[in-house]
Scaffold this motif. Structure first.
Motif, PDB file in Angstrom:
ATOM      1  N   GLY A  68      72.006  49.002  72.501  1.00  0.00           N
ATOM      2  CA  GLY A  68      72.195  47.770  71.741  1.00  0.00           C
ATOM      3  C   GLY A  68      73.542  47.718  71.053  1.00  0.00           C
ATOM      4  N   VAL A  69      73.983  48.849  70.509  1.00  0.00           N
ATOM      5  CA  VAL A  69      75.304  48.895  69.878  1.00  0.00           C
ATOM      6  C   VAL A  69      76.390  48.659  70.915  1.00  0.00           C
ATOM      7  N   SER A  70      76.274  49.294  72.050  1.00  0.00           N
ATOM      8  CA  SER A  70      77.318  49.135  73.064  1.00  0.00           C
ATOM      9  C   SER A  70      77.328  47.736  73.680  1.00  0.00           C
ATOM     10  N   PHE A  71      76.170  47.079  73.774  1.00  0.00           N
ATOM     11  CA  PHE A  71      76.110  45.745  74.372  1.00  0.00           C
ATOM     12  C   PHE A  71      76.377  44.625  73.385  1.00  0.00           C
ATOM     13  N   TYR A  72      75.860  44.732  72.149  1.00  0.00           N
ATOM     14  CA  TYR A  72      75.781  43.568  71.263  1.00  0.00           C
ATOM     15  C   TYR A  72      76.506  43.709  69.931  1.00  0.00           C
ATOM     16  N   LYS A  73      77.288  44.764  69.726  1.00  0.00           N
ATOM     17  CA  LYS A  73      77.933  44.923  68.420  1.00  0.00           C
ATOM     18  C   LYS A  73      78.969  43.844  68.152  1.00  0.00           C
ATOM     19  N   ASP A  74      79.619  43.318  69.187  1.00  0.00           N
ATOM     20  CA  ASP A  74      80.594  42.245  68.985  1.00  0.00           C
ATOM     21  C   ASP A  74      79.921  40.887  68.831  1.00  0.00           C
ATOM     22  N   ILE A  75      78.751  40.724  69.421  1.00  0.00           N
ATOM     23  CA  ILE A  75      78.046  39.446  69.350  1.00  0.00           C
ATOM     24  C   ILE A  75      77.331  39.296  68.011  1.00  0.00           C
ATOM     25  N   ASN A  76      76.652  40.355  67.552  1.00  0.00           N
ATOM     26  CA  ASN A  76      75.918  40.299  66.292  1.00  0.00           C
ATOM     27  C   ASN A  76      76.092  41.623  65.543  1.00  0.00           C
ATOM     28  N   PRO A  77      77.186  41.764  64.780  1.00  0.00           N
ATOM     29  CA  PRO A  77      77.417  43.032  64.081  1.00  0.00           C
ATOM     30  C   PRO A  77      76.459  43.293  62.926  1.00  0.00           C
ATOM     31  N   VAL A  78      75.780  42.267  62.448  1.00  0.00           N
ATOM     32  CA  VAL A  78      74.818  42.477  61.367  1.00  0.00           C
ATOM     33  C   VAL A  78      73.628  43.294  61.864  1.00  0.00           C
ATOM     34  N   LEU A  79      73.160  43.003  63.063  1.00  0.00           N
ATOM     35  CA  LEU A  79      71.994  43.701  63.608  1.00  0.00           C
ATOM     36  C   LEU A  79      72.360  44.917  64.449  1.00  0.00           C
ATOM     37  N   PHE A  80      73.518  44.891  65.100  1.00  0.00           N
ATOM     38  CA  PHE A  80      73.885  45.964  66.030  1.00  0.00           C
ATOM     39  C   PHE A  80      75.272  46.531  65.755  1.00  0.00           C
ATOM     40  N   GLY A  81      75.744  46.467  64.507  1.00  0.00           N
ATOM     41  CA  GLY A  81      77.086  46.922  64.176  1.00  0.00           C
ATOM     42  C   GLY A  81      77.253  48.427  64.164  1.00  0.00           C
ATOM     43  N   SER A  82      76.195  49.149  63.882  1.00  0.00           N
ATOM     44  CA  SER A  82      76.243  50.607  63.877  1.00  0.00           C
ATOM     45  C   SER A  82      74.930  51.130  64.456  1.00  0.00           C
ATOM     46  N   PHE A  83      74.899  52.442  64.652  1.00  0.00           N
ATOM     47  CA  PHE A  83      73.696  53.034  65.227  1.00  0.00           C
ATOM     48  C   PHE A  83      72.485  52.828  64.320  1.00  0.00           C
ATOM     49  N   PHE A  84      72.659  53.022  63.011  1.00  0.00           N
ATOM     50  CA  PHE A  84      71.516  52.916  62.113  1.00  0.00           C
ATOM     51  C   PHE A  84      71.045  51.481  61.942  1.00  0.00           C
ATOM     52  N   ARG A  85      71.958  50.524  61.974  1.00  0.00           N
ATOM     53  CA  ARG A  85      71.552  49.116  61.953  1.00  0.00           C
ATOM     54  C   ARG A  85      70.771  48.779  63.218  1.00  0.00           C
TER      55      ARG A  85
END
Length: 82
Positions: A21-38
Motif C-alpha cells: 500500500g505504501v509503495s502503490f498509494y503513498k503519492d495518491i493518499n499520504p494520510v492513509l499510506f504515507g508511511s508503513f505505520f499509517r
C-alpha cells in the motif's frame, strides 16, 4: 498455540499489504499510506471493516478526473479474500 499462529500469519499478511500500500498509494493518499505505520493502521481498519469502503477504498478507486483505477479493487478484494 494454533490461535497464536493464526494471529502471526494475519499480522504478516497485513504487514505485507501495508508495504504494498505504501509503495502503490503513498503519492495518491499520504494520510492513509504515507508511511508503513499509517498503512498498517489503514489495513487494520480494512481488516476490521470499520468504514474502509467509504473512507479508504473509494477515494483511491476514483480520482478527481473521474478515472477509475481497477487495481485498487484488486488490491482490497485480494486482501479480504486472504
Amino acid at each position: 498455540l494454533p490461535v497464536l499462529n493464526a494471529f502471526l500469519i494475519m499480522g504478516l499478511v497485513t504487514a505485507i499489504y501495508a508495504i504494498l500500500g505504501v509503495s502503490f498509494y503513498k503519492d495518491i493518499n499520504p494520510v492513509l499510506f504515507g508511511s508503513f505505520f499509517r498503512a498498517l493502521f489503514t489495513m487494520f481498519q480494512v481488516c476490521t471493516g470499520d468504514g474502509w469502503a467509504d473512507q479508504v477504498a473509494r477515494p483511491l478507486f476514483e480520482d478527481e478526473t473521474g478515472h477509475i483505477h481497477p487495481g485498487v479493487a484488486i488490491f482490497f478484494v485480494s486482501f479480504h479474500v486472504i
